[in-house]
Design a protein around this motif. Structure first.
Motif, PDB file in Angstrom:
ATOM      1  N   VAL A 247       0.838  -1.201   0.000  1.00  0.00           N
ATOM      2  CA  VAL A 247       0.000   0.000   0.000  1.00  0.00           C
ATOM      3  C   VAL A 247       0.875   1.253   0.000  1.00  0.00           C
ATOM      4  O   VAL A 247       0.627   2.209  -0.748  1.00  0.00           O
ATOM      5  CB  VAL A 247      -0.962  -0.011   1.204  1.00  0.00           C
ATOM      6  CG1 VAL A 247      -1.633   1.337   1.384  1.00  0.00           C
ATOM      7  CG2 VAL A 247      -2.016  -1.091   1.029  1.00  0.00           C
ATOM      8  N   LEU A 248       1.926   1.277   0.818  1.00  0.00           N
ATOM      9  CA  LEU A 248       2.836   2.423   0.844  1.00  0.00           C
ATOM     10  C   LEU A 248       3.535   2.612  -0.498  1.00  0.00           C
ATOM     11  O   LEU A 248       3.721   3.737  -0.970  1.00  0.00           O
ATOM     12  CB  LEU A 248       3.864   2.266   1.962  1.00  0.00           C
ATOM     13  CG  LEU A 248       3.328   2.443   3.376  1.00  0.00           C
ATOM     14  CD1 LEU A 248       4.397   2.106   4.390  1.00  0.00           C
ATOM     15  CD2 LEU A 248       2.816   3.846   3.581  1.00  0.00           C
ATOM     16  N   LEU A 249       3.932   1.514  -1.126  1.00  0.00           N
ATOM     17  CA  LEU A 249       4.581   1.593  -2.430  1.00  0.00           C
ATOM     18  C   LEU A 249       3.654   2.235  -3.451  1.00  0.00           C
ATOM     19  O   LEU A 249       4.054   3.115  -4.215  1.00  0.00           O
ATOM     20  CB  LEU A 249       5.006   0.200  -2.892  1.00  0.00           C
ATOM     21  CG  LEU A 249       5.621   0.114  -4.281  1.00  0.00           C
ATOM     22  CD1 LEU A 249       6.977   0.817  -4.292  1.00  0.00           C
ATOM     23  CD2 LEU A 249       5.771  -1.320  -4.711  1.00  0.00           C
ATOM     24  N   ILE A 250       2.406   1.827  -3.469  1.00  0.00           N
ATOM     25  CA  ILE A 250       1.433   2.393  -4.414  1.00  0.00           C
ATOM     26  C   ILE A 250       1.220   3.870  -4.126  1.00  0.00           C
ATOM     27  O   ILE A 250       1.179   4.700  -5.048  1.00  0.00           O
ATOM     28  CB  ILE A 250       0.107   1.611  -4.343  1.00  0.00           C
ATOM     29  CG1 ILE A 250       0.316   0.200  -4.914  1.00  0.00           C
ATOM     30  CG2 ILE A 250      -1.001   2.341  -5.089  1.00  0.00           C
ATOM     31  CD1 ILE A 250      -0.830  -0.742  -4.698  1.00  0.00           C
ATOM     32  N   ILE A 251       1.123   4.251  -2.853  1.00  0.00           N
ATOM     33  CA  ILE A 251       0.939   5.661  -2.497  1.00  0.00           C
ATOM     34  C   ILE A 251       2.116   6.495  -2.995  1.00  0.00           C
ATOM     35  O   ILE A 251       1.940   7.557  -3.595  1.00  0.00           O
ATOM     36  CB  ILE A 251       0.755   5.813  -0.975  1.00  0.00           C
ATOM     37  CG1 ILE A 251      -0.617   5.260  -0.572  1.00  0.00           C
ATOM     38  CG2 ILE A 251       0.891   7.271  -0.548  1.00  0.00           C
ATOM     39  CD1 ILE A 251      -0.829   5.161   0.914  1.00  0.00           C
ATOM     40  N   PHE A 252       3.343   6.020  -2.778  1.00  0.00           N
ATOM     41  CA  PHE A 252       4.509   6.789  -3.211  1.00  0.00           C
ATOM     42  C   PHE A 252       4.629   6.828  -4.732  1.00  0.00           C
ATOM     43  O   PHE A 252       5.078   7.820  -5.297  1.00  0.00           O
ATOM     44  CB  PHE A 252       5.786   6.238  -2.585  1.00  0.00           C
ATOM     45  CG  PHE A 252       5.901   6.566  -1.125  1.00  0.00           C
ATOM     46  CD1 PHE A 252       5.819   7.872  -0.692  1.00  0.00           C
ATOM     47  CD2 PHE A 252       6.077   5.570  -0.202  1.00  0.00           C
ATOM     48  CE1 PHE A 252       5.926   8.184   0.654  1.00  0.00           C
ATOM     49  CE2 PHE A 252       6.183   5.865   1.142  1.00  0.00           C
ATOM     50  CZ  PHE A 252       6.103   7.178   1.572  1.00  0.00           C
ATOM     51  N   MET A 253       4.222   5.765  -5.416  1.00  0.00           N
ATOM     52  CA  MET A 253       4.280   5.772  -6.881  1.00  0.00           C
ATOM     53  C   MET A 253       3.295   6.788  -7.458  1.00  0.00           C
ATOM     54  O   MET A 253       3.576   7.429  -8.465  1.00  0.00           O
ATOM     55  CB  MET A 253       3.979   4.376  -7.428  1.00  0.00           C
ATOM     56  CG  MET A 253       5.117   3.397  -7.230  1.00  0.00           C
ATOM     57  SD  MET A 253       4.708   1.712  -7.690  1.00  0.00           S
ATOM     58  CE  MET A 253       4.181   1.905  -9.361  1.00  0.00           C
ATOM     59  N   VAL A 254       2.155   6.945  -6.816  1.00  0.00           N
ATOM     60  CA  VAL A 254       1.166   7.908  -7.292  1.00  0.00           C
ATOM     61  C   VAL A 254       1.581   9.325  -6.915  1.00  0.00           C
ATOM     62  O   VAL A 254       1.418  10.262  -7.696  1.00  0.00           O
ATOM     63  CB  VAL A 254      -0.231   7.572  -6.712  1.00  0.00           C
ATOM     64  CG1 VAL A 254      -1.216   8.694  -6.962  1.00  0.00           C
ATOM     65  CG2 VAL A 254      -0.737   6.266  -7.298  1.00  0.00           C
TER      66      VAL A 254
END
Length: 150
Positions: free
Chosen positions: A37-44
């Protein structure tokens, strides 16, 4: 009278230990879920962290200059001629004084000039002239990488 006999040997304590024995394994599934979830947030969020004024940058061939470790000072010229330092709009004559107040390295600060492809050449040159008159000699142009073709 009769004597009572307890079955199960060892009494109640042995059974409690068996029920509440410490776990010898770590469940990593919740940690992996949180990390994804954190990875997706930072990618966005990462593309949104770039300089805030949207401009249609020109394209050119060339190698990319290594970006500084600190936040770069960017001067943006929009197609209508408005000039921005970071996200705040400034007047053409106030560029040098605002840059002096912002620049952490003084006159050695590299100033990134972002000009919309539709801006007349003369306006960008006026902005660069004001920056140069302010004492800043390190100017870099920001542009998009040219896509194939001739």
């Amino acid at each position: 009278m009769g004597a009572s006999v307890k079955m199960g040997g060892g009494g109640g304590r042995g059974r409690r230990r068996a029920r509440h024995a410490p776990m010898s394994e770590i469940n990593v599934t919740p940690m992996v879920d949180v990390m994804l979830v954190l990875l997706i947030i930072f990618m966005v969020a990462a593309p949104l962290l770039q300089v805030g004024i949207p401009v249609d940058l020109p394209e050119a061939k060339g190698q990319q200059i290594p970006t500084p470790k600190q936040e770069p000072v960017a001067v943006t010229v929009k197609v209508n001629g408005d000039v921005f330092i970071g996200d705040s709009q400034v007047q053409l004559d106030d560029i040098a004084t605002k840059l002096k107040a912002i620049a952490k390295n003084g006159y050695d600060e590299t100033i990134f000039v972002r000009g919309d492809r539709g801006v007349p050449y003369g306006i960008v040159m006026k902005v660069m002239g004001r920056i140069n008159d302010g004492g800043f000699k390190k100017l870099s142009f920001v542009l998009d990488q040219e896509k194939g073709g001739t």
